[in-house]
Design a protein around this motif. Sequence first.
Motif, short mmCIF file in Angstrom:
data_model
loop_
_atom_site.label_atom_id
_atom_site.label_comp_id
_atom_site.label_asym_id
_atom_site.label_seq_id
_atom_site.Cartn_x
_atom_site.Cartn_y
_atom_site.Cartn_z
N LEU A 128 0.86 -0.96 0.24
CA LEU A 128 -0.05 0.10 -0.28
C LEU A 128 0.97 1.35 0.04
N ARG A 129 1.63 1.06 0.38
CA ARG A 129 3.02 2.44 0.31
C ARG A 129 3.56 2.48 -1.01
N PHE A 130 3.94 1.54 -1.80
CA PHE A 130 4.62 1.72 -2.49
C PHE A 130 3.24 2.04 -3.46
N GLU A 131 1.80 1.96 -3.38
CA GLU A 131 1.36 2.73 -4.31
C GLU A 131 1.30 2.08 -5.68
N ALA A 132 1.66 0.93 -5.73
CA ALA A 132 1.62 0.32 -7.71
C ALA A 132 0.16 -0.73 -7.28
N PHE A 133 -1.30 0.94 -7.17
CA PHE A 133 -1.91 0.07 -7.06
C PHE A 133 -2.54 -1.03 -8.48
N PRO A 134 -2.99 -2.46 -9.05
CA PRO A 134 -3.64 -2.17 -10.06
C PRO A 134 -5.26 -1.38 -10.42
N ARG A 135 -5.89 -1.24 -11.78
CA ARG A 135 -6.50 -0.66 -11.58
C ARG A 135 -8.23 -1.82 -11.82
N TRP A 136 -8.82 -1.05 -10.58
CA TRP A 136 -9.43 -1.93 -9.30
C TRP A 136 -10.80 -2.44 -10.60
N SER A 137 -10.93 -1.51 -11.85
CA SER A 137 -12.04 -1.91 -12.87
C SER A 137 -11.64 -3.17 -13.64
N LEU A 138 -10.69 -3.18 -13.88
CA LEU A 138 -10.00 -4.22 -14.70
C LEU A 138 -9.51 -5.44 -13.54
N VAL A 139 -9.28 -4.90 -12.17
CA VAL A 139 -9.91 -6.31 -11.56
C VAL A 139 -11.39 -7.40 -11.11
N ALA A 140 -12.29 -5.92 -11.21
CA ALA A 140 -13.29 -6.20 -11.50
C ALA A 140 -14.36 -6.85 -12.26
N GLN A 141 -13.73 -6.48 -13.59
CA GLN A 141 -13.70 -7.48 -14.78
C GLN A 141 -13.18 -8.88 -14.66
#
Length: 463
Positions: A401-414
């Motif tokens: 979380l601190r690194f902030e390399a978040f995946p695209r949550w819309s893509l994960v939801a799909q």
Amino acid sequence: MTRLFAMAGYLYQSAAAIILIFAISHLLPAADYTNFSLALASSQLLCVLMFEWLQLAGLRFLAAAGENEAARLRWSLFAAGLSSAGVLVVVGGCASLASVLPAGIIALGLGISVLQGLTDLYLLSVRLSDRLGVASSLLAFRATALLTGAAAGAAIWGTAEAALLGVSAGHALGLLAGLVAYRTPLERVPLRTMLADWKDFSRYGMLAAGASVIHLSVPVLLRFIIIGRLGATGAGAGFSIALDLLQRPFWVLNAAIHTVSYPDVVKDFEHGTVMKSVQSTRRMFEFMVCTTLVLLGGLVGFIPDAARILVPRESLDGFLTTAPVVAVFYFLHTHLQATVAVVPHLEKLATRLVIVAAGQLAIVAAVALAAAWAGLSPQQAVGCACLATLATIVVALGPTLRFEAFPRWSLVAQALVAAVLIGSLGAMPTEPATWLAGKILIAGIATAVIGWRGDFLMLARRD
């Protein structure tokens, strides 16, 4: 194109491993298969214990090294690998005196650990010499040799020892083929330099490998707790088949993504900008999360159909009962061990990795033993292990979380929607054949959509 070929090679390994499990379960009686499964799982644990620290250190240091430095590091790496093999044979041989397994199975298990560890180490050095295509071909060749050797041994002699001997032969052929196909450049170094390299390797690699050993101990512990309750029965063999079969697709897919993407992530972290490092790590996270979600849906949707054809009748009920929850467990276990650990590996927070792994082992052991004591079914016991692993993931997410390399949550939801769709196909009949063809078509379209939306095919080709 080479990276796409490498992904295909790893998928082939996964398919070969699945076929191997089905073949051996048919060729061996239930009691022999249980012994084969326990010996193979124990050998994997020993291999990780003695060689994983070198593989992790090699991947972390060789990926960022220049050509001359890499040749020196390889010499130190291979010397340490041979030393680890010697220690494993001596210590393992002495410890085996207290084992209840037959001496022949123990010796073969030790041999498999040594051969697999040395082969994995050499093929890693080939990959990190910018020979991704060669390394992928060698891995596919070894998978074929393992399948052929184990199946031939089980078919001819029908014993666990013969099947394990075939596995040993497959690893030996893989190592020999690697030595013939490509000789990695080496630079001999003085003893003092080699010992300094070993110190660097061990400082990071041993702690990181310790975390891997602990993580690997979790399914082994589950196996012993549940098999201890079921015994060498058809139900026990069915549960063992589920553990053996369903870990392979996740492990191989994770290894493929790490082989293709992780060296570039390390280079960007060490030599690139912060933004470039975050972007490359984010793309890797998207690749891992979305593909494993779709894989989970595919296992839930199609493995039961294949099991009714391929799993022995005496083990079928035990397999079908536990397979879905075992697949969920391995999905969570893979992401705790691999995805959540990426940023700590980059930042060399090896101690944190050990603490997280030990926490998972302690919680899973507690809930599994409590489930067995309470008389819960194997399915319920593994479900408790899933909840314990999920809780560990939530607690361990801090560095990511601190690194902030978040995946695209819309893509994960799909990807999640695609996984649910594919998994729901398991409720549809497979006869006549047109129904099965329709299920495969729907699953293929859903997978292709996620691959296109995530740009994963282009990612696999990006140099």
